[in-house]
Design a protein around this motif. Structure first.
Motif, PDB file in Angstrom:
ATOM      1  N   VAL A   1      12.469 124.501  85.813  1.00 42.76           N
ATOM      2  CA  VAL A   1      13.364 125.544  86.306  1.00 42.76           C
ATOM      3  C   VAL A   1      14.156 125.009  87.458  1.00 42.76           C
ATOM      4  CG1 VAL A   1      14.180 127.753  87.028  1.00 42.76           C
ATOM      5  CG2 VAL A   1      12.638 127.495  84.980  1.00 42.76           C
TER       6      VAL A   1
ATOM      7  N   SER B   1       9.248 125.063  80.052  1.00 41.63           N
ATOM      8  CA  SER B   1      10.549 125.767  80.123  1.00 41.63           C
ATOM      9  C   SER B   1      10.505 127.342  80.061  1.00 41.63           C
ATOM     10  CB  SER B   1      11.451 125.533  78.951  1.00 41.63           C
ATOM     11  OG  SER B   1      10.993 125.810  77.672  1.00 41.63           O
TER      12      SER B   1
ATOM     13  N   VAL C   1      13.420 130.197  81.998  1.00 43.32           N
ATOM     14  CA  VAL C   1      14.846 130.621  82.432  1.00 43.32           C
ATOM     15  C   VAL C   1      14.980 131.563  83.371  1.00 43.32           C
ATOM     16  CG1 VAL C   1      17.273 131.059  82.020  1.00 43.32           C
ATOM     17  CG2 VAL C   1      15.851 129.378  80.455  1.00 43.32           C
TER      18      VAL C   1
ATOM     19  N   ASP D   1       7.710 127.078  87.032  1.00 41.83           N
ATOM     20  CA  ASP D   1       8.573 127.502  85.712  1.00 41.83           C
ATOM     21  C   ASP D   1       8.793 126.716  84.824  1.00 41.83           C
ATOM     22  OD1 ASP D   1       8.447 130.449  86.990  1.00 41.83           O
ATOM     23  OD2 ASP D   1       9.998 129.611  88.433  1.00 41.83           O
TER      24      ASP D   1
ATOM     25  N   TRP E   1      17.440 126.733  83.668  1.00 40.73           N
ATOM     26  CA  TRP E   1      16.458 125.988  83.238  1.00 40.73           C
ATOM     27  C   TRP E   1      16.756 124.428  82.848  1.00 40.73           C
ATOM     28  CZ3 TRP E   1      15.852 123.772  77.833  1.00 40.73           C
ATOM     29  CH2 TRP E   1      14.674 122.822  77.831  1.00 40.73           C
TER      30      TRP E   1
END
Length: 447
Positions: A334, A419, A421, A331, A353
């Motif tokens: 994150v 990035s 979230v 991710d 994040w």
């Protein structure tokens, strides 16, 4: 676009669970500080993971690249290392600034003209900050503009760089790494007052050099040292084979926690738990880095995460040996929260994040302007309901039987982070989930 799935029923039990641990209604035991790189160059932010509230303490300053952060022992101030660049991309040096964690003040640079780098290291009484420089260890007065240089005496020079400093809990010594006059890599203690040195452990060099010692950490009681030795690798390799060691402060009872068994992987990290009984560290599972746990005597090594693409940067909740933050490579920076439980039943949940995330050491006041997202109630189902989003809950119970990683493969890149979230809420032994996805991406420089 931010897509959010948040159940209204989460709000009440989470608030009650975290209020029980907080010092007051305005305090949070689950504060974190992190760098928000959704904008170029980044901002320093503080968040409360129990409510998902967050506030940024600094604005984006072009050409000022945020690198490392550390909370003061009382949890009231955050120190930040940033590197400063010209518009042409030339690095003009690093500096340390401090800022109140409640957002009440402006950043104050305390490093002056000294070029410093790496993780700022607070003295136990919170009066000074140590940082590495090419000339030695710079000790900076937090309240004033006083600075002094702690040089290395009786040895060839400092061996490791910015992240190889640890201040002893009694405030009398700083642990670091040096190269001896006969070419050995040495773990050393430097007296903060007179600069005298004591060698704790030495490693023999090979034909390619001394290698390095890094990630040095005192145990909470100050009696042991945790560090990573990366012996000099063969020509053509990165030389980042990692051996995680624990040793008594007097140099006795050296224990090998983990050997990555490879010369081509990125450098790893390791941390004592708050009680000092456990060590969390990065390690290889096949070609992929994951987070592992072990007893501080090297026994009972277990794989904690099972990411297919990489998990790293383990950080303990300072108040108990029960929760860890780490970064999930899939991710892109994150941060995840893991409840270690008995080291067998492990629940992994997504958080902010947040690259470079660090826990606050104690409960404390949040910024007055912290923004807490308003929970939304899911709409009533229609005659033809849409498929419900999948909420991820990962439970792992597998043990890790070996100490030595495989000798092939390259592992994940140490410097690539992106990035997205997804947010998570946790509380009182039952971690409850909220998730979201932010599709901005950022490639961060290798450390």
């Amino acid at each position: 676009m931010l897509n959010r799935l948040l159940l209204a029923a989460l709000a009440a039990p989470i608030a009650l669970a975290f209020a029980a641990s907080a010092a007051s209604a305005d305090s949070s035991p689950f504060r974190i500080a992190y760098f928000d790189f959704t904008q170029p160059w980044g901002r320093l932010c503080v968040a409360d993971i129990s409510t998902e509230g967050k506030a940024c303490l600094t604005d984006v300053v072009p050409y000022h690249d945020l690198r490392d952060l550390a909370w003061s022992p009382d949890g009231k101030v955050i120190a930040v290392h940033q590197e400063i660049f010209t518009p042409a991309g030339d690095n003009t040096g690093g500096e340390i600034f401090v800022i109140d964690a409640d957002g009440s003040g402006a950043p104050s640079v305390i490093s002056g003209d000294a070029r410093v780098g790496g993780m700022p290291v607070w003295s136990p009484d919170g009066s000074e900050i140590a940082a590495w420089s090419p000339e030695g260890i710079v000790l900076m007065d937090v309240e004033g503009d006083g600075r002094r240089l702690l040089e290395l005496h009786g040895m060839e020079g400092f061996l490791s760089g910015p992240s190889a400093l640890s201040w002893s809990p009694d405030g009398e010594e700083i642990a670091t790494a040096a190269r001896t006059n006969d070419g050995k890599a040495a773990l050393v203690l430097i007296d903060v007052q007179d600069g005298s040195t004591q060698i704790v452990m030495e490693f023999e060099p090979n034909a390619n050099g001394t290698g390095s010692l890094d990630n040095i950490r005192f145990s909470p009681d100050g009696e042991r040292l945790l560090f990573i030795h990366s012996p000099a690798g063969a020509p053509g390799t990165s030389g980042t084979r990692s051996l995680v060691w624990v040793i008594n402060r007097d140099g006795s009872a050296m224990k090998l926690i983990y050997d990555s068994g490879r010369d081509d992987g990125p450098g790893l990290e390791a941390r004592f738990s708050p009680q000092g009984n456990l060590v969390a560290f990065d390690g290889f599972s096949g070609d992929v880095i994951n987070v592992f746990l072990a007893n501080a005597d090297g026994s009972d090594v277990r794989q904690l995460t099972h990411s297919a693409v990489g998990a790293y940067h383990p950080r303990w909740w300072p108040l108990a040996d029960t929760h860890l933050l780490y970064i999930e490579a899939a991710d892109g920076a994150v941060s995840y929260l893991t409840s270690t439980g008995t080291l067998v039943d492990v629940e992994t949940r997504r958080l902010f994040w947040a690259p470079g995330v660090e826990w606050a050491p104690i409960p404390g006041v949040l910024p007055a302007d912290i923004v807490i997202p308003t929970p939304t109630v899911a709409p009533e189902p229609t005659a033809t309901p849409s498929p419900e989003p999948t909420v991820e809950l990962i439970t792992h119970g597998d043990s890790f039987d070996g100490l030595t990683g495989p000798g092939t493969g390259t592992g994940p890149s140490a410097g690539e982070r992106h990035s997205t979230v997804l947010s998570l809420l946790a509380g009182a032994g039952v971690l409850m989930l909220a998730a979201g996805l932010l599709t901005n991406r950022r490639s961060e420089h290798p450390r």
